[in-house]
Motif scaffolding. Structure first.
Motif, PDB file in Angstrom:
ATOM      1  N   LYS B  37       0.841  -1.204   0.000  1.00  0.00           N
ATOM      2  CA  LYS B  37       0.000   0.000   0.000  1.00  0.00           C
ATOM      3  C   LYS B  37       0.866   1.239   0.000  1.00  0.00           C
ATOM      4  O   LYS B  37       2.017   1.211   0.412  1.00  0.00           O
ATOM      5  N   SER B  38       0.299   2.305  -0.505  1.00  0.00           N
ATOM      6  CA  SER B  38       1.053   3.548  -0.591  1.00  0.00           C
ATOM      7  C   SER B  38       0.151   4.722  -0.270  1.00  0.00           C
ATOM      8  O   SER B  38      -1.003   4.756  -0.670  1.00  0.00           O
ATOM      9  N   GLU B  39       0.689   5.650   0.462  1.00  0.00           N
ATOM     10  CA  GLU B  39      -0.062   6.879   0.721  1.00  0.00           C
ATOM     11  C   GLU B  39       0.945   8.000   0.918  1.00  0.00           C
ATOM     12  O   GLU B  39       2.134   7.752   1.074  1.00  0.00           O
ATOM     13  N   VAL B  40       0.447   9.215   0.903  1.00  0.00           N
ATOM     14  CA  VAL B  40       1.348  10.351   1.071  1.00  0.00           C
ATOM     15  C   VAL B  40       0.972  11.106   2.331  1.00  0.00           C
ATOM     16  O   VAL B  40      -0.178  11.474   2.526  1.00  0.00           O
ATOM     17  N   ARG B  46      -3.372  18.430   6.312  1.00  0.00           N
ATOM     18  CA  ARG B  46      -3.993  19.679   6.737  1.00  0.00           C
ATOM     19  C   ARG B  46      -5.278  19.930   5.957  1.00  0.00           C
ATOM     20  O   ARG B  46      -5.417  20.930   5.274  1.00  0.00           O
ATOM     21  N   GLY B  47      -6.191  18.943   6.016  1.00  0.00           N
ATOM     22  CA  GLY B  47      -7.490  19.139   5.377  1.00  0.00           C
ATOM     23  C   GLY B  47      -7.484  18.954   3.873  1.00  0.00           C
ATOM     24  O   GLY B  47      -8.493  19.180   3.221  1.00  0.00           O
ATOM     25  N   GLY B  48      -6.369  18.570   3.301  1.00  0.00           N
ATOM     26  CA  GLY B  48      -6.290  18.387   1.855  1.00  0.00           C
ATOM     27  C   GLY B  48      -6.827  17.026   1.436  1.00  0.00           C
ATOM     28  O   GLY B  48      -7.276  16.241   2.263  1.00  0.00           O
ATOM     29  N   SER B  49      -6.782  16.763   0.127  1.00  0.00           N
ATOM     30  CA  SER B  49      -7.189  15.451  -0.377  1.00  0.00           C
ATOM     31  C   SER B  49      -6.195  14.399   0.101  1.00  0.00           C
ATOM     32  O   SER B  49      -4.998  14.636   0.093  1.00  0.00           O
ATOM     33  N   VAL B  50      -6.710  13.245   0.505  1.00  0.00           N
ATOM     34  CA  VAL B  50      -5.844  12.144   0.934  1.00  0.00           C
ATOM     35  C   VAL B  50      -6.273  10.899   0.172  1.00  0.00           C
ATOM     36  O   VAL B  50      -7.464  10.682  -0.050  1.00  0.00           O
ATOM     37  N   SER B  51      -5.295  10.101  -0.234  1.00  0.00           N
ATOM     38  CA  SER B  51      -5.641   8.851  -0.896  1.00  0.00           C
ATOM     39  C   SER B  51      -4.667   7.769  -0.486  1.00  0.00           C
ATOM     40  O   SER B  51      -3.535   8.055  -0.111  1.00  0.00           O
ATOM     41  N   SER B  52      -5.153   6.553  -0.547  1.00  0.00           N
ATOM     42  CA  SER B  52      -4.299   5.401  -0.236  1.00  0.00           C
ATOM     43  C   SER B  52      -4.520   4.367  -1.327  1.00  0.00           C
ATOM     44  O   SER B  52      -5.667   4.085  -1.691  1.00  0.00           O
ATOM     45  N   HIS B  53      -3.437   3.861  -1.883  1.00  0.00           N
ATOM     46  CA  HIS B  53      -3.526   2.806  -2.893  1.00  0.00           C
ATOM     47  C   HIS B  53      -3.229   1.467  -2.211  1.00  0.00           C
ATOM     48  O   HIS B  53      -2.225   1.358  -1.517  1.00  0.00           O
ATOM     49  N   VAL B  54      -4.097   0.482  -2.409  1.00  0.00           N
ATOM     50  CA  VAL B  54      -3.850  -0.858  -1.858  1.00  0.00           C
ATOM     51  C   VAL B  54      -3.886  -1.857  -3.005  1.00  0.00           C
ATOM     52  O   VAL B  54      -4.806  -1.819  -3.836  1.00  0.00           O
TER      53      VAL B  54
END
Lengths: 596, 191
Positions: B37-40, B46-54
């Motif tokens: 999995k990967s995420e940033v 700080r309230g921004g877009s968040v995504s996680s790849h699995v």
């Protein structure tokens, strides 16, 4: 309760690259770690702090000090690690280049966590170029297993070849998780300190000899690299040979599993014989590497091969499977069923309750602004504040303000203050302030003290009164420090006391002498209020002026139909009452009594 | 060798995306797959877009899902699913929570929040819209939104058993919240 990881001695764990580096260091007997936080490297130290008490770990005021302390610990015979983001290595470059000459008594691993794609940085420099310039060994793992394994090999190589080893990782290695086979810790005795002037004092006579030794070291390492498990040829279809390293290797295997690949785990010095062997077997060469065309330029200039890489993909940003597929397969990409949709952006914002909001709100109201620095408060540049207009590097808020005054003169000085966090001030702002005093600047430096290194997720620093493991530590007194630098006018203000904040800026803008405003209020990550209170809005009193919305608080949105603010109760922060203060008709209220 | 499953979980900072992706990874690992999995981190928090790849399967290389290859896009915030819809494969499925969190650009009037349902219909994106807010209210816990979403996703991931999902959830929630989380999962799965 979950077991601490130092009680796990075998089996498999699901670890991020950062956690795997911490694990590798622990298993291979590391004694000491010192670093400054920096995305994407921070969790290496945090993991050591939480999981591996056998390693003595501490936060340093900056990367340079971290590397110097680690150098000393290596001189004392301990295995050491220091970690930093790519730009952190710029700060530590001075010890870095000479430590390469001096070498390693106890093994030295320097982690450079680069940020291609600029997820959370100010540039996307490729530190393989720094490592090569310093003539140190560079290892590039391509997943968490290799992050753990290469860290271990790095200590053997460091001690055997008497060199620091740079572990160059990138955001996708640091913050990706995969399954890692782990082992137990091997205790390595600290060798102890032995005086050795010829080795550790690079006066010219010694430095020349050290340089000769480095050139010999690189030759020996090059030989080692040709047979090392770090570098390998995976022969497949010989029509294309792909040379790659780091995370890029995984993208290559994903989109072109049958291609012939030379995977380089050690990218300085390069294993020339192995590279030649690979080149001789393939028809065409493609370089797949994130960042600068480092391998491409070195290998092509050595062997004059007709290979491509950077022009097929990009030197800008991160690689990903799409870019690599397109580069390797002549522009081919997976067909897209659904197109991209143009949507409103969702930029990061200051949190609800953030102490910085008060200061930027007032600056903005006064049509004033700031020279900025690296931290959460860089977000002061965003609307609705528009109250920050320069950023260079850690600490530069102060030097830049000083320089603008030198260029335009006191009379034509725009309404600017320096905006710098307390951790950044300690990191490298102090010297800028000393410069302002020494060279007769006027102007105002605002030290935004939120008692935490916040941008990187919330770490302790020399002002917080706690060390890396949360134990009590002496707290640096910023007020006294600033006075000792020779600043005559220092005041401490609560940035959520808006009238006081305004008074402070007004008076200091009028003053013809250098001054410092310390805005002091803890970060919301630092502070857990005992009671939940939320702002309440009374639509009867509301005059629909939107002043509350103009605070830029994520907990306040605007109901365009009713023309009233909507308070998001989940986000509204208990001990904040900025919206209450800005409301001209008392339509917003908050019961703050008893909230500590 | 079975095909690698590609899942993207998206939303905004603080919504429990990272926890949801941890649960999915653990459940997939327990089911015998290699998982990545990967995420940033960083600014995104700080309230921004968040995504996680699995990604999971017999053998996984890339940590990132390739554009056009996602089997599932799971959106904890209504608009964020659209941001990632172009990653869906021709047989991919979008699952969207009906929770709206307006970005600062909308708050300050420089952008307009889109009519998400209309865009999804116009583009003919296969989507399941989940009334998470209502379900979470009924369950008396707004924090279980991410588990409701995983429950809905589980119907598209038959290679992971309910037992493995529950074990993965058990690892990550305090004992007193376990039952409500299991119920949230079941409610999502029943949609």
């Amino acid at each position: 309760m979950r077991k601490k990881l130092n009680e796990v001695n075998s089996g498999k764990l699901f670890l991020s690259g950062n956690e795997a580096i911490a694990r590798g260091a622990w298993e291979h007997g590391v004694h000491f770690a010192s670093s400054y936080p920096g995305t994407p490297s921070t969790e290496i130290m945090e993991t050591i702090g939480k999981e591996y008490p056998e390693i003595d770990a501490q936060w340093a005021p900056n990367e340079k000090v971290g590397m110097e302390v680690v150098a000393g610990a290596s001189f004392g015979g301990a295995r050491v690690i220091t970690t930093m983001k790519h730009v952190g290595l710029n700060v530590a470059a001075d010890p870095f280049f000479t430590l390469s000459y001096i070498g390693a008594t106890g093994g030295i691993v320097i982690v450079s966590a680069d940020d291609p794609g600029v997820h959370s940085s100010q540039n996307e420099q490729d530190n393989r170029l720094m490592g090569r310039a310093a003539k140190v060994v560079i290892f590039e793992p391509s997943d968490s297993q290799e992050a753990r394994d290469f860290t271990g090999i790095a200590y053997e190589i460091s001690e055997r070849f008497d060199t620091p080893v740079m572990l160059r990782v990138t955001t996708r290695i640091c913050h990706s998780k995969s399954i890692v086979e782990v082992g137990s810790r091997v205790e390595i005795p600290v060798k102890g300190y032995t005086k050795n002037i010829a080795k550790r004092v690079p006066i010219p006579a010694n430095a020349r000899k050290m340089h000769s030794r480095i050139e010999a070291r690189l030759k020996a390492l090059e030989e080692w690299g040709c047979d090392s498990p770090l570098n390998r040829i995976e022969m497949g279809d010989k029509s294309i040979g792909i040379i790659t390293s780091g995370i890029s290797y995984q993208y290559v295997k994903e989109v072109s599993p049958d291609a012939s690949v030379l995977k380089l785990g050690m990218t300085n010095p390069l294993p020339w014989k192995l590279i030649k062997k690979f080149l001789d077997q393939v028809d065409k060469v493609i370089f797949v590497e994130e960042g600068e065309p480092y391998l491409e330029e070195r290998i092509r200039s050595r062997f004059l091969v007709d290979g491509k890489g950077s022009e097929l993909m990009s030197v800008e940003g991160e690689l990903n499977p799409e870019l690599v597929r397109k580069g390797i397969k002549d522009g081919e990409n997976l067909p897209l069923t659904f197109g991209e949709v143009a949507l409103p952006g969702r930029p990061p914002t200051l949190c609800a309750g953030c102490p910085h909001r008060g200061a930027f709100h007032i600056l903005s109201k006064m049509k004033a602004s700031s020279t900025g620095d690296i931290g959460c408060y860089t977000l002061g540049l965003m609307p609705p504040y528009n109250a920050l207009e320069t950023v260079v590097c850690m600490g530069a808020a102060i030097g830049v303000l000083a320089g603008i005054e030198k260029a335009v003169g006191r009379d034509k000085m725009p309404k600017l203050v320096s905006a710098i966090g307390e951790s950044t001030f300690v990191h490298s702002g102090i010297t800028g302030l000393i410069d302002m005093v020494y060279n007769g600047n006027t102007g105002t430096v605002m030290i935004m003290d939120n008692s935490l290194t916040a941008m990187t997720g919330g770490q302790e620093n020399p002002t917080t009164g706690k060390n890396l493991r949360g134990q009590p530590a002496p707290a640096l007194d910023l007020e006294k420090l600033v006075l000792a630098c020779g600043v005559k006018h220092v005041r401490v203000v609560d940035p959520h006391d808006l009238p006081e904040m305004k008074r402070a800026f007004t008076e200091e803008f009028d003053r013809d002498e250098l001054s410092v405003i310390i805005t002091k209020r803890p970060c919301i990550m630092q502070y857990k209020p005992k009671r939940k209170t939320v702002a309440i809005h009374d639509p009867e009193k509301c005059v629909h002026c939107k002043l509350c919305v103009k605070l830029g608080c994520p907990a306040i949105s605007w109901d365009a139909e009713e023309k009233i603010p909507i308070i998001n109760e989940m986000l509204c922060w208990p001990n904040c009452n900025l919206c209450v203060q800005v409301c001209p008709r008392d339509a917003l209220s908050k019961d703050l009594e008893g909230v500590v | 060798m079975s095909k690698v499953k590609n899942v993207i979980i998206c939303g905004t900072g603080g919504q429990g995306i990272l926890m949801a992706s941890e649960v999915l990874c653990s459940a997939a690992w327990r089911s015998g797959f290699e998982v990545k999995k990967s995420e940033v981190h960083g600014m995104a928090q700080r309230g921004g877009s968040v995504s996680s790849h699995v990604r999971f399967g017999d053998r996984v290389n890339s940590v990132l899902v390739e554009k056009g290859a996602a089997d599932l896009v799971l959106a904890l915030e209504k608009m964020e699913g659209l941001r990632w819809a172009s990653y869906l494969s021709p047989t991919g499925q979008l699952i969207t929570c009906d929770l709206v969190i307006e970005p600062m650009t909308v708050n300050t009037g420089s952008a307009v929040y889109p009519d998400v349902e209309k865009v999804i219909d116009d583009m003919k994106i296969p989507n399941l819209m989940i009334p998470v807010v209502d379900i979470a209210r009924e369950l008396g816990n707004i924090r279980v939104v991410n588990i409701i979403l995983l429950g809905a996703a589980s119907r598209h991931l038959p290679e992971i058993s309910e037992e493995n999902w529950f074990k993965a959830i058990e690892e990550r929630v305090p004992p007193k919240a376990l039952e409500v989380n299991k119920e949230a999962f079941r409610r999502g799965k029943a949609l």
